[in-house]
Design an enzyme around this catalytic site. Structure first.
Site, PDB file in Angstrom:
ATOM      1  N   HIS B 175       0.867  -1.178   0.000  1.00  0.00           N
ATOM      2  CA  HIS B 175       0.000   0.000   0.000  1.00  0.00           C
ATOM      3  C   HIS B 175       0.907   1.232   0.000  1.00  0.00           C
ATOM      4  CE1 HIS B 175      -3.794   1.894   2.082  1.00  0.00           C
ATOM      5  NE2 HIS B 175      -3.317   2.671   1.138  1.00  0.00           N
ATOM      6  N   ASN B 270      -6.738   7.086  -5.139  1.00  0.00           N
ATOM      7  CA  ASN B 270      -6.650   8.559  -5.180  1.00  0.00           C
ATOM      8  C   ASN B 270      -6.297   8.982  -6.604  1.00  0.00           C
ATOM      9  OD1 ASN B 270      -6.936   8.654  -2.403  1.00  0.00           O
ATOM     10  ND2 ASN B 270      -5.134   9.898  -2.049  1.00  0.00           N
ATOM     11  N   THR B 334      -5.936  -2.286   8.357  1.00  0.00           N
ATOM     12  CA  THR B 334      -4.881  -1.616   9.112  1.00  0.00           C
ATOM     13  C   THR B 334      -3.935  -2.678   9.662  1.00  0.00           C
ATOM     14  OG1 THR B 334      -6.252  -1.657  11.051  1.00  0.00           O
ATOM     15  CG2 THR B 334      -6.365   0.305   9.683  1.00  0.00           C
ATOM     16  N   MET B 335      -3.074  -2.282  10.593  1.00  0.00           N
ATOM     17  CA  MET B 335      -2.022  -3.192  11.035  1.00  0.00           C
ATOM     18  C   MET B 335      -2.543  -4.527  11.572  1.00  0.00           C
ATOM     19  SD  MET B 335       0.966  -0.904  12.642  1.00  0.00           S
ATOM     20  CE  MET B 335       0.102  -0.479  14.124  1.00  0.00           C
ATOM     21  N   SER B 339      -7.912  -7.574   5.494  1.00  0.00           N
ATOM     22  CA  SER B 339      -8.003  -6.918   4.200  1.00  0.00           C
ATOM     23  C   SER B 339      -8.969  -7.733   3.348  1.00  0.00           C
ATOM     24  CB  SER B 339      -6.634  -6.883   3.526  1.00  0.00           C
ATOM     25  OG  SER B 339      -5.723  -6.146   4.303  1.00  0.00           O
ATOM     26  N   HIS B 358     -12.545   2.236  -0.032  1.00  0.00           N
ATOM     27  CA  HIS B 358     -11.112   2.021  -0.216  1.00  0.00           C
ATOM     28  C   HIS B 358     -10.436   1.414   1.007  1.00  0.00           C
ATOM     29  CE1 HIS B 358     -10.249   5.424   2.338  1.00  0.00           C
ATOM     30  NE2 HIS B 358      -8.961   5.376   2.088  1.00  0.00           N
ATOM     31  N   GLY B 359     -11.054   1.472   2.139  1.00  0.00           N
ATOM     32  CA  GLY B 359     -10.394   0.928   3.335  1.00  0.00           C
ATOM     33  C   GLY B 359     -11.271   1.174   4.533  1.00  0.00           C
ATOM     34  N   LYS B 434       5.773  -1.121   8.424  1.00  0.00           N
ATOM     35  CA  LYS B 434       5.137   0.177   8.254  1.00  0.00           C
ATOM     36  C   LYS B 434       6.184   1.278   8.325  1.00  0.00           C
ATOM     37  CE  LYS B 434       1.690   3.156   8.318  1.00  0.00           C
ATOM     38  NZ  LYS B 434       2.369   4.111   7.434  1.00  0.00           N
TER      39      LYS B 434
END
Lengths: 110, 435
Positions: B175, B270, B334-335, B339, B358-359, B434
Site C-alpha cells: 500500500h 486517489n 490496518t495493522m 483486508s 477504499h479501506g 510500516k
C-alpha cells in the site's frame, strides 16, 4: 511542522545547514502557504531541518518574505524519525494580527 | 462511501464526476488528494501459513531491511534526473510524452525514486530494468507492506481466477503512493489554480477546493502532471514488489517464480480518470469513463479520493483476465485488521460511477491517536494476535493502530449489502512493515 518530522530538541545548529528562504504570494494567506511550502520543499530535497527561523524582511505590499533558517541536516539514526509532512493546506487557515503579535493557524497534511 | 472521513478540500471516501462535454466542468486537485495514486497491490504466493509461521519474524525483518521506510529514507543508489524523467514518461506506454511536472515536484521525487520491479507489467520500463547497476531502492514512507493469509473465500470461482485456491494461502499486500513528488504536484496545482480562479470567475468557499476548467491551461497541466505522478507511484509499487519478491526468495532459498509470486492486481484509490488528448481540437480526451446519467451516456472525469474504481464484468476498460469476474478491488486493512478482495458490479456501475470503498477510514485523528493510545499496549495486542511487526517510528504505531480506524469488515459488508461491490476473499495479516 519541523518538530512533527523530528523532535527539535534533537536538532543541533550547524552553520552548513543555514539557508535563506524566499517566497511570494498574492495575498497574506497565499504568502504564508508559499513560505511554508518552501521550508517543506527544502527539507524534502536537501533534508535540512530548521530549529530557528528568523524573518529578515516581510513586504506586506508585494506579499514577499525573506527569512533565514538555522538547523541541521536530517540523518537517519541520529535524528528520531517522526511523521512525514505531505503538504501545506489552506484548510481553515487563519492569520490573527494584533499590535506586536501575530498568531497563525495552518493545517498540514500528514 | 461508508468509510468517509474528513479531508482537505474533498472528504476522503468521495466520488465526484464532471461532464467533460460541459465547458464549465472542472478538475480539482482536492478531489484527488495530495497522495496521487495512493493504492494497493496484491501479490500471491504458493506458500501456506504453515510454511511461513516458523520464519515469520525473520521474513518480516527481511522485508523491513529490503524496503527503506520512514522520514528522510532515501534510496541506496543515487538516481539521476534523467532516470526519473524516463520513469515518469514511460510508466504507461503512451500518454505522458508531454507531461509537465514542475522542477520542484521532480526534486522532491528524486531522493525517493524506487528500484524497478522484475516482472512488472509496465512494458516501457523493461529496457531500464536491464541496466546492470540497478536503481535506487525506494523509500516508501506511507507504505505498508503486509504478509497476509487467506482467511475466508466467499467466491471460489473468482478467487481461482486470481490464483487463490485455498484458505491459509499467503499473499503480500503493498500500500503506497507517489510520496513527495505527488504531494508537490498537488501543491503546485493548488497554487496555480488558486491564482487562476479569479480570472475564470470560479468562486469556492474553501481555498483548498481550488479547481480549474478541464480545458483550461491549468486544468490540462494538472491532469498531465497527475498522470505522471501516478506513473511514479506505480514504478514505486513495482520496486517494492521486486524487493518483496527478493526478500521471500532469500528467506525460502527459492526464486520468486518458483514461489509463484505473481501480481494479482494493482488499484489506485486517489486518482481522477481521464486520458490525455489524442487529437487536441475535436476530442480532447479518449477512453474516458462513460456513464449513464438521466438515461443519457456521458463522458465523465471521475475523481476518486479514498474510493476505488470497481468496474463490472465485461467492461472494456478492465483486463482480459478479469472480464468474466469483474474488476478486482483491493481493500487494505490496518495493522491488525483484515483486508479484502472485492469485485465490481453492474449495480455499482449504475449507482456510484463504478466505485466502492477504499479501506477502513479514520475514526480517530492521527493526533488524537497519539495522545490516547500507548504504543506498547498496541504492540502487545498485535503480538497476541500473532502479527509480526516492524515500524520506522513508535508514534506511527498509535496512528495506525486498529483502534484508530473504523471497522473495515463493517465497511466492506455495507458495500456488499448495497451491491456496489461483491466480496471475494478475506485476508488476515501475519506480518506488517510500516514506514
Amino acid at each position: 511542522m519541523f518538530n512533527y518530522m523530528t523532535p527539535l530538541e534533537g536538532v543541533g545548529l550547524d552553520p552548513a545547514a543555514t539557508r535563506t528562504y524566499f517566497a511570494e504570494g498574492h495575498d497574506m494567506h497565499s504568502l504564508l502557504f508559499a513560505f511554508l511550502d518552501e521550508l517543506l520543499f527544502v527539507f524534502a530535497t536537501d533534508m535540512v531541518v530548521c530549529r530557528e527561523v528568523e524573518v529578515l524582511e516581510l513586504d506586506r505590499g508585494a506579499h514577499r518574505i525573506c527569512a533565514v533558517g538555522h538547523g541541521e541536516r536530517f540523518e537517519r539514526g541520529r535524528h528520531e524519525a517522526g511523521t512525514e509532512v505531505k503538504a501545506i493546506t489552506y484548510s481553515n487557515m487563519q492569520i490573527r494580527e494584533t499590535p506586536g503579535d501575530c498568531e497563525v493557524f495552518v493545517i498540514i497534511d500528514i | 462511501m461508508p468509510d468517509v472521513h474528513s479531508g482537505y478540500g474533498f472528504a476522503i471516501g468521495n466520488v465526484a464526476a464532471f461532464d467533460m462535454d460541459d465547458p464549465q466542468a472542472i478538475v480539482s486537485p482536492g478531489g484527488v488528494g495530495f497522495d496521487i495514486n495512493c493504492g494497493v497491490r496484491l501479490i500471491r504466493t504458493n506458500l501456506t501459513e504453515e510454511d511461513v509461521e516458523p520464519v515469520k519474524e525473520a521474513l518480516t525483518q527481511s522485508l523491513f531491511d529490503h524496503i527503506p521506510v520512514g522520514v528522510g529514507g532515501q534510496g541506496i543508489i543515487p538516481t539521476t534526473m534523467a532516470d526519473l524523467e524516463a520513469a515518469l514518461e514511460m510508466g504507461v506506454d503512451w500518454s505522458l510524452r508531454r507531461a509537465d511536472v514542475s522542477l520542484r515536484a521532480k526534486k522532491r521525487g528524486l531522493p525517493q525514486m524506487g528500484t524497478l520491479g522484475a516482472g512488472n507489467h509496465y512494458a516501457g520500463l523493461g529496457r531500464l530494468m536491464d541496466q546492470p547497476r540497478g536503481w535506487a531502492a525506494s523509500a516508501v514512507r506511507s507504505a505498508r507492506t503486509q504478509i497476509e493469509v487467506v482467511e475466508e473465500i466467499f467466491d471460489e470461482w473468482v478467487a481461482r481466477k486470481m490464483g487463490i485456491d485455498q484458505k491459509g494461502q499467503v499473499c503480500v499486500m503493498i500500500h503506497s503512493g507517489s510520496r513527495g513528488l505527488g504531494h508537490q504536484v498537488a501543491t503546485d496545482a493548488l497554487i496555480e489554480m488558486e491564482r487562476a480562479m479569479a480570472r475564470d470567475r470560479i468562486a469556492v468557499n474553501d481555498r483548498q477546493l481550488a479547481c480549474a476548467r478541464i480545458g483550461s491551461r491549468e486544468g490540462a497541466a494538472y491532469l498531465a502532471a497527475m498522470a505522471a505522478a501516478a506513473n511514479y507511484a506505480w514504478v514505486n509499487r513495482s520496486s517494492m514488489t521486486f524487493l518483496a519478491r527478493q526478500a521471500f526468495a532469500k528467506t525460502f532459498g527459492s526464486t520468486p517464480d518458483d514461489l509463484d509470486m505473481a501480481l494479482i492486481y494493482d488499484v489506485s484509490h486517489n486518482i481522477a480518470k481521464a486520458r490525455e488528448q489524442e487529437r487536441a481540437r475535436a476530442t480532447p480526451f479518449r477512453r474516458v469513463e462513460e456513464h449513464t446519467v438521466d438515461g443519457r451516456p456521458r463522458r465523465l472525469l471521475v475523481h476518486r479520493k479514498g474510493s476505488t474504481r470497481a468496474f463490472p464484468p465485461h467492461h472494456p476498460l478492465i483486463p482480459l483476465d478479469y472480464q468474466a469476474t469483474g474488476q478486482p478491488v483491493l481493500i487494505g486493512g490496518t495493522m491488525g485488521t483484515c483486508s479484502y478482495v472485492l469485485t465490481g458490479t453492474d449495480q455499482g456501475f449504475k449507482e456510484t460511477f463504478g466505485s466502492t470503498c477504499h479501506g477502513a477510514g479514520r475514526a480517530r485523528s492521527r493526533h488524537s491517536a497519539r495522545s490516547a493510545l500507548d504504543y506498547r499496549e498496541v504492540l502487545d495486542a498485535l503480538k497476541a494476535k500473532g502479527v509480526a511487526i516492524r515500524v520506522a517510528s513508535p508514534s506511527l504505531v498509535m496512528e495506525e493502530a486498529p483502534e484508530s480506524y473504523k471497522d473495515v469488515s463493517a465497511v466492506v459488508e455495507t458495500c456488499h449489502a448495497v451491491g456496489i461491490s461483491k466480496k471475494a476473499v478475506k485476508l488476515r495479516p501475519i506480518g506488517v512493515v510500516k514506514g
